[in-house]
Motif scaffolding. Structure first.
Motif, PDB file in Angstrom:
ATOM      1  N   PHE A  46       0.823  -1.200   0.000  1.00 37.37           N
ATOM      2  CA  PHE A  46       0.000   0.000   0.000  1.00 37.37           C
ATOM      3  C   PHE A  46       0.861   1.255   0.000  1.00 37.37           C
ATOM      4  O   PHE A  46       0.581   2.230  -0.700  1.00 37.37           O
ATOM      5  CB  PHE A  46      -0.926   0.015   1.228  1.00 37.37           C
ATOM      6  CG  PHE A  46      -2.067  -0.956   1.154  1.00 37.37           C
ATOM      7  CD1 PHE A  46      -2.698  -1.217  -0.054  1.00 37.37           C
ATOM      8  CD2 PHE A  46      -2.527  -1.603   2.283  1.00 37.37           C
ATOM      9  CE1 PHE A  46      -3.760  -2.100  -0.129  1.00 37.37           C
ATOM     10  CE2 PHE A  46      -3.585  -2.489   2.223  1.00 37.37           C
ATOM     11  CZ  PHE A  46      -4.206  -2.738   1.006  1.00 37.37           C
ATOM     12  N   ILE A  48      -0.233   2.926  -3.390  1.00 37.80           N
ATOM     13  CA  ILE A  48      -1.530   3.570  -3.184  1.00 37.80           C
ATOM     14  C   ILE A  48      -1.387   4.778  -2.258  1.00 37.80           C
ATOM     15  O   ILE A  48      -0.687   4.710  -1.249  1.00 37.80           O
ATOM     16  CB  ILE A  48      -2.552   2.578  -2.600  1.00 37.80           C
ATOM     17  CG1 ILE A  48      -2.837   1.471  -3.609  1.00 37.80           C
ATOM     18  CG2 ILE A  48      -3.851   3.280  -2.233  1.00 37.80           C
ATOM     19  CD1 ILE A  48      -3.845   0.459  -3.145  1.00 37.80           C
ATOM     20  N   LEU A  96      -6.328   2.219   4.878  1.00 38.81           N
ATOM     21  CA  LEU A  96      -5.548   1.138   4.286  1.00 38.81           C
ATOM     22  C   LEU A  96      -5.360  -0.006   5.277  1.00 38.81           C
ATOM     23  O   LEU A  96      -5.327  -1.176   4.885  1.00 38.81           O
ATOM     24  CB  LEU A  96      -4.196   1.668   3.805  1.00 38.81           C
ATOM     25  CG  LEU A  96      -4.276   2.662   2.642  1.00 38.81           C
ATOM     26  CD1 LEU A  96      -2.886   3.159   2.273  1.00 38.81           C
ATOM     27  CD2 LEU A  96      -4.959   2.037   1.432  1.00 38.81           C
ATOM     28  N   LYS A 151      -6.347  -3.828   4.708  1.00 39.68           N
ATOM     29  CA  LYS A 151      -5.396  -4.910   5.005  1.00 39.68           C
ATOM     30  C   LYS A 151      -6.047  -6.013   5.818  1.00 39.68           C
ATOM     31  O   LYS A 151      -5.859  -7.212   5.539  1.00 39.68           O
ATOM     32  CB  LYS A 151      -4.187  -4.337   5.757  1.00 39.68           C
ATOM     33  CG  LYS A 151      -3.161  -5.371   6.227  1.00 39.68           C
ATOM     34  CD  LYS A 151      -3.400  -5.790   7.681  1.00 39.68           C
ATOM     35  CE  LYS A 151      -3.100  -4.677   8.643  1.00 39.68           C
ATOM     36  NZ  LYS A 151      -3.277  -5.109  10.054  1.00 39.68           N
TER      37      LYS A 151
END
Length: 251
Positions: free
Chosen positions: A166, A170, A177, A181
């Motif tokens: 991530f 991202i 995030l 996850k």
């Protein structure tokens, strides 16, 4: 299992559930615990995987507010996690037990290294928050697939790997995030658990104790885990993981 062993396994499940919600390294607590009580490595891994599924689900539930607006992302990467977890579980069952026992110490030490690098990865992610791509493109999908394979096969620090991906691909809020996850880890553990239930030997007592503990730990970790001293958590994980690696290398 003796009563004291059952208490220890349940307590390890609580700790693992909390760590998975915040850091993603709970297997480095429960897996060595089962090894210490004489479980063969593959049986310990399978039972541990099953036991941690409710914990990852409870952690995902604890972060449900941060999951708003992420349905498209979760569907996209969830397919990669599903396929990867299935491949990893099948590899665990198809490859010889000796292969698993040979590679696990290296996997554990690599996971410990990732845990040590967690502060750097977190800083990198925070520095890149705000704007940017929402899906990370094909490289991110392939990375999630590879992480799923690893998670289905063993899984220690799977969450750390996902957060590293991530942070690389991202741009978004850190807690959003982390919620994603937890969902992806739940998918990997869940599909692997289905495979193990159908075709593998499971110690249901150990799996049940870890399941009960990790469910509580996942909820507590999602609510309070951010308040725990990160250095203390990382130090404990690395010590336990390194000890487990040494034990397996000496067997």
């Amino acid at each position: 299992m003796e009563a004291l062993e059952m208490v220890a396994v349940g307590a390890a499940g609580v700790a693992a559930g909390g760590l998975n919600a915040v850091v993603g390294s709970g297997t480095l607590i429960t897996f060595p615990t089962l090894l210490a009580f004489g479980f063969p490595p593959v049986l310990a891994n399978v039972s541990n995987n099953l036991g941690l599924v409710p914990g990852t689900l409870s952690a995902a539930y604890g972060y449900r507010r941060e999951m708003k607006g992420q349905l498209r992302r979760l569907v996209r990467f969830g397919t990669a996690s599903l396929v990867g977890g299935l491949i990893g579980a099948l590899l665990l069952l198809k490859l010889p037990d000796d292969a698993f026992q040979a590679v696990v110490p290296a996997l554990i030490l690599s996971a410990c290294l990732l845990v040590l690098l967690q502060p750097w990865l977190t800083r990198r992610l925070r520095n890149r928050e705000g704007g940017g791509r929402a899906d990370g493109g094909i490289p991110m999908w392939c990375g999630v697939l590879a992480t799923g394979i690893y998670g289905g096969y063993f899984g220690a620090a799977q969450g750390v790997l996902l957060m590293a991906l991530f942070g690389t691909f991202i741009l978004d809020d850190l807690q959003r995030l982390n919620a994603a996850k937890n969902v992806l880890a739940s998918i990997v553990n869940g599909v692997a658990a289905v495979v193990f239930i159908v075709v593998a030997d499971v110690d249901w007592t150990a799996a049940g104790l870890i399941a009960a503990g990790s469910t509580v730990g996942g909820l507590v970790g999602a609510r309070y885990g951010r308040r725990l001293p990160p250095l203390a958590m990382r130090t404990f994980i690395v010590v336990v993981g390194t000890t487990a690696s040494i034990i397996m290398l000496m067997q």
